[in-house]
Design a protein around this motif. Structure first.
Motif, PDB file in Angstrom:
ATOM      1  N   MET A  44      -5.039  -7.269 -14.297  1.00  0.00           N
ATOM      2  CA  MET A  44      -5.476  -6.433 -13.180  1.00  0.00           C
ATOM      3  C   MET A  44      -6.936  -6.014 -13.287  1.00  0.00           C
ATOM      4  O   MET A  44      -7.370  -5.072 -12.634  1.00  0.00           O
ATOM      5  CB  MET A  44      -4.584  -5.195 -13.088  1.00  0.00           C
ATOM      6  N   GLY A  45      -7.690  -6.675 -14.150  1.00  0.00           N
ATOM      7  CA  GLY A  45      -9.123  -6.405 -14.227  1.00  0.00           C
ATOM      8  C   GLY A  45      -9.566  -5.596 -15.420  1.00  0.00           C
ATOM      9  O   GLY A  45     -10.743  -5.257 -15.533  1.00  0.00           O
ATOM     10  N   GLY A  46      -8.647  -5.249 -16.305  1.00  0.00           N
ATOM     11  CA  GLY A  46      -9.025  -4.560 -17.532  1.00  0.00           C
ATOM     12  C   GLY A  46      -8.891  -3.055 -17.508  1.00  0.00           C
ATOM     13  O   GLY A  46      -9.148  -2.396 -18.521  1.00  0.00           O
ATOM     14  N   ASP A  47      -8.508  -2.466 -16.376  1.00  0.00           N
ATOM     15  CA  ASP A  47      -8.371  -1.016 -16.277  1.00  0.00           C
ATOM     16  C   ASP A  47      -7.087  -0.564 -16.992  1.00  0.00           C
ATOM     17  O   ASP A  47      -5.989  -1.044 -16.681  1.00  0.00           O
ATOM     18  CB  ASP A  47      -8.319  -0.579 -14.814  1.00  0.00           C
ATOM     19  N   ALA A  48      -7.215   0.381 -17.923  1.00  0.00           N
ATOM     20  CA  ALA A  48      -6.077   0.832 -18.722  1.00  0.00           C
ATOM     21  C   ALA A  48      -5.019   1.554 -17.892  1.00  0.00           C
ATOM     22  O   ALA A  48      -3.888   1.703 -18.350  1.00  0.00           O
ATOM     23  CB  ALA A  48      -6.563   1.756 -19.849  1.00  0.00           C
ATOM     24  N   LYS A  49      -5.373   1.983 -16.685  1.00  0.00           N
ATOM     25  CA  LYS A  49      -4.394   2.709 -15.874  1.00  0.00           C
ATOM     26  C   LYS A  49      -3.207   1.817 -15.522  1.00  0.00           C
ATOM     27  O   LYS A  49      -2.083   2.307 -15.346  1.00  0.00           O
ATOM     28  CB  LYS A  49      -5.035   3.271 -14.608  1.00  0.00           C
ATOM     29  N   TYR A  50      -3.437   0.507 -15.433  1.00  0.00           N
ATOM     30  CA  TYR A  50      -2.333  -0.409 -15.123  1.00  0.00           C
ATOM     31  C   TYR A  50      -1.360  -0.518 -16.295  1.00  0.00           C
ATOM     32  O   TYR A  50      -0.157  -0.700 -16.106  1.00  0.00           O
ATOM     33  CB  TYR A  50      -2.882  -1.779 -14.729  1.00  0.00           C
ATOM     34  N   GLY A  51      -1.897  -0.389 -17.490  1.00  0.00           N
ATOM     35  CA  GLY A  51      -1.035  -0.343 -18.665  1.00  0.00           C
ATOM     36  C   GLY A  51      -0.161   0.895 -18.648  1.00  0.00           C
ATOM     37  O   GLY A  51       1.022   0.851 -19.002  1.00  0.00           O
TER      38      GLY A  51
ATOM     39  N   ALA B  31       7.009   3.569 -24.432  1.00  0.00           N
ATOM     40  CA  ALA B  31       6.301   4.557 -23.604  1.00  0.00           C
ATOM     41  C   ALA B  31       5.365   5.413 -24.450  1.00  0.00           C
ATOM     42  O   ALA B  31       4.212   5.672 -24.072  1.00  0.00           O
ATOM     43  CB  ALA B  31       7.306   5.436 -22.863  1.00  0.00           C
ATOM     44  N   GLU B  32       5.845   5.849 -25.606  1.00  0.00           N
ATOM     45  CA  GLU B  32       5.035   6.703 -26.486  1.00  0.00           C
ATOM     46  C   GLU B  32       3.775   5.992 -26.958  1.00  0.00           C
ATOM     47  O   GLU B  32       2.692   6.593 -27.023  1.00  0.00           O
ATOM     48  CB  GLU B  32       5.869   7.123 -27.697  1.00  0.00           C
ATOM     49  N   SER B  33       3.893   4.707 -27.294  1.00  0.00           N
ATOM     50  CA  SER B  33       2.745   3.974 -27.833  1.00  0.00           C
ATOM     51  C   SER B  33       1.601   3.884 -26.837  1.00  0.00           C
ATOM     52  O   SER B  33       0.442   3.699 -27.224  1.00  0.00           O
ATOM     53  CB  SER B  33       3.175   2.567 -28.269  1.00  0.00           C
ATOM     54  N   ALA B  34       1.903   4.031 -25.541  1.00  0.00           N
ATOM     55  CA  ALA B  34       0.839   4.017 -24.528  1.00  0.00           C
ATOM     56  C   ALA B  34      -0.150   5.145 -24.780  1.00  0.00           C
ATOM     57  O   ALA B  34      -1.354   4.999 -24.530  1.00  0.00           O
ATOM     58  CB  ALA B  34       1.442   4.155 -23.132  1.00  0.00           C
ATOM     59  N   ILE B  35       0.353   6.267 -25.296  1.00  0.00           N
ATOM     60  CA  ILE B  35      -0.511   7.422 -25.531  1.00  0.00           C
ATOM     61  C   ILE B  35      -1.533   7.144 -26.614  1.00  0.00           C
ATOM     62  O   ILE B  35      -2.746   7.267 -26.402  1.00  0.00           O
ATOM     63  CB  ILE B  35       0.341   8.666 -25.900  1.00  0.00           C
ATOM     64  N   TYR B  36      -1.073   6.759 -27.812  1.00  0.00           N
ATOM     65  CA  TYR B  36      -2.037   6.625 -28.907  1.00  0.00           C
ATOM     66  C   TYR B  36      -2.760   5.279 -28.910  1.00  0.00           C
ATOM     67  O   TYR B  36      -3.768   5.132 -29.594  1.00  0.00           O
ATOM     68  CB  TYR B  36      -1.388   6.906 -30.266  1.00  0.00           C
ATOM     69  N   VAL B  37      -2.282   4.297 -28.131  1.00  0.00           N
ATOM     70  CA  VAL B  37      -2.975   3.007 -28.062  1.00  0.00           C
ATOM     71  C   VAL B  37      -3.929   2.940 -26.871  1.00  0.00           C
ATOM     72  O   VAL B  37      -5.080   2.515 -26.998  1.00  0.00           O
ATOM     73  CB  VAL B  37      -1.962   1.840 -27.994  1.00  0.00           C
ATOM     74  N   TRP B  38      -3.463   3.402 -25.684  1.00  0.00           N
ATOM     75  CA  TRP B  38      -4.247   3.190 -24.469  1.00  0.00           C
ATOM     76  C   TRP B  38      -4.841   4.454 -23.849  1.00  0.00           C
ATOM     77  O   TRP B  38      -5.709   4.355 -22.988  1.00  0.00           O
ATOM     78  CB  TRP B  38      -3.398   2.470 -23.415  1.00  0.00           C
TER      79      TRP B  38
END
Length: 406
Positions: free
Chosen positions: A360-367, A212-219
């Motif tokens: 899902m089309g490349g939108d980071a929100k899905y990540g 979960a944390e890695s989503a912040i600094y990666v995405w």
């Protein structure tokens, strides 16, 4: 040691930008600079974590630092992509060795399981500091026209100083209860711990947290940018210059809040029920993620970095309580098992999020939706931990046996 490790590991995003241009590599190839060192840490933690228990904390720390230092200084001649990735992987293996030794040492210098948790938060706070200054050093070097490899030379200098200190510092002895138990310390014991409910429970928690944390600094940078299709990042969708500045430096803001929260965590874990703190804070992370997704970029701009405060105490406490569920002569081994799951989460989390976003089309929100699922599962587990307290009796037993508290 924690700060030095973070200086290099959390600068990889800045370094990847330079390497892609210099060596004309693809995104997938460049991602190896993150995933292979994480794999090195994971396998080192699982397969070599027993070294701290078998050969002592001091010898293990010096060995790990020596290998890390050699890898760092070798960056001075690293002008090939394969060599760069290889050196990063070697440094990851070395981190797994000296970090398990350091985590085991924390148990040796602690007088109670509560103090163990406070000390662990203090050590991880310095990791947070390294995560801030590392990318800043890389950015400054590049701005001054100096090669990014000098970050590793600087880290190598710090490493040399740490080795010198380690050679002369008197390390506390750790208790070896039964010779037969010490003789069993090996890779086999590391795999055996995978079946232990305490080791497995805290390890799974570490995996979920780091994913979960890695989503912040990666995405997060990809989510906050206004036009994801543009070659150059744009932030003109934010109405004020303050909001635009925050969007640009959102990752730095997150790391600053996480580091500050860890220093506060030293005090919190000494005065409050650790299980309650983790349950409340993990719930707050879910609120930040859900709010940032529902409210869009304008809301996520504030809520995503804010999650750093709530993330601050979770991983150090997982490490501390997980290790504290075992006798001191097993601390290095169990620290290696938890480190394996930690690095696996750091490698697998962003990869899974990236795949889902692409589908899902490349939108980071899905990540980030995937990250929110990880955070929600973590909250459910920590709520269960608070309500039923499955480790209470075990921690009391270890407190009595290993720390002399009755």
């Amino acid at each position: 040691m924690f700060m030095m490790f973070a200086m290099t590991s959390d600068s990889v995003g800045e370094i990847i930008k330079e390497v892609k241009v210099a060596f004309s590599v693809t995104n997938a190839q460049a991602s190896l600079m993150h995933s292979l060192p994480m794999l090195g840490i994971a396998m080192s933690g699982l397969l070599l974590g027993f070294l701290a228990d078998k050969f002592g904390r001091k010898n293990t720390i010096i060995l790990g630092l020596a290998v890390f230092g050699v890898a760092c200084y070798s960056f001075m001649i690293a002008n090939d992509f394969v060599l760069i990735v290889s050196l990063m992987t070697l440094s990851g293996i070395a981190v797994g060795v000296f970090k398990t030794g350091a985590l085991a040492l924390i148990g040796d210098i602690s007088s109670s399981t509560r103090q163990h948790t406070s000390t662990m938060n203090g050590a991880e706070a310095f990791f947070g500091v390294g995560a801030i200054i590392g990318p800043l050093i890389v950015a400054y070097l590049i701005h001054m026209g100096v090669a990014w490899q000098w970050l590793y030379v600087i880290a190598g200098g710090v490493c040399t100083l740490l080795i010198t200190i380690a050679l002369f510092v008197q390390y506390p002895s750790y208790k070896k209860s039964h010779s037969s138990e010490v003789e069993k310390v090996s890779v086999k014991q590391s795999f055996a711990l995978l079946k232990n409910p305490y080791a497995l429970g805290f390890s799974i928690g570490a995996f979920l947290y780091v994913a979960a944390e890695s989503a912040i600094y990666v995405w997060m940078p990809s989510y906050l940018v206004c036009d994801a299709t543009s070659v150059k990042a744009t932030y003109d969708c934010y109405t004020s210059s303050t909001a635009q500045t925050l969007a640009i430096y959102s990752v730095t803001a997150f790391f600053i809040l996480r580091a500050g929260g860890r220093f506060v965590g030293i005090w919190m874990m000494s005065h409050f029920n650790w299980a309650l703190v983790l349950a409340v804070f993990s719930g707050a992370i879910v609120v930040c993620f859900v709010g940032g997704l529902l409210g869009g970029k304008q809301v996520a701009l504030f809520l995503f970095p804010l999650s750093g405060i709530f993330m601050s105490v979770i991983y150090p406490t997982f490490n501390s309580k997980g290790i504290s569920c075992f006798a001191k002569h097993q601390h290095g081994t169990v620290a290696g098992v938890i480190l394996f799951f930690t690095a696996a989460g750091a490698a697998a989390g962003p990869f899974i999020m990236g795949m889902v976003s692409d589908v899902m089309g490349g939108d980071a929100k899905y990540g980030f939706m995937v990250a929110t699922v990880f955070a929600a599962i973590l909250f459910a587990g920590l709520l269960y931990n608070y309500l039923f307290n499955p480790t209470e009796q075990r921690l009391k037993e270890i407190e009595s046996q290993e720390y002399g508290s009755h």
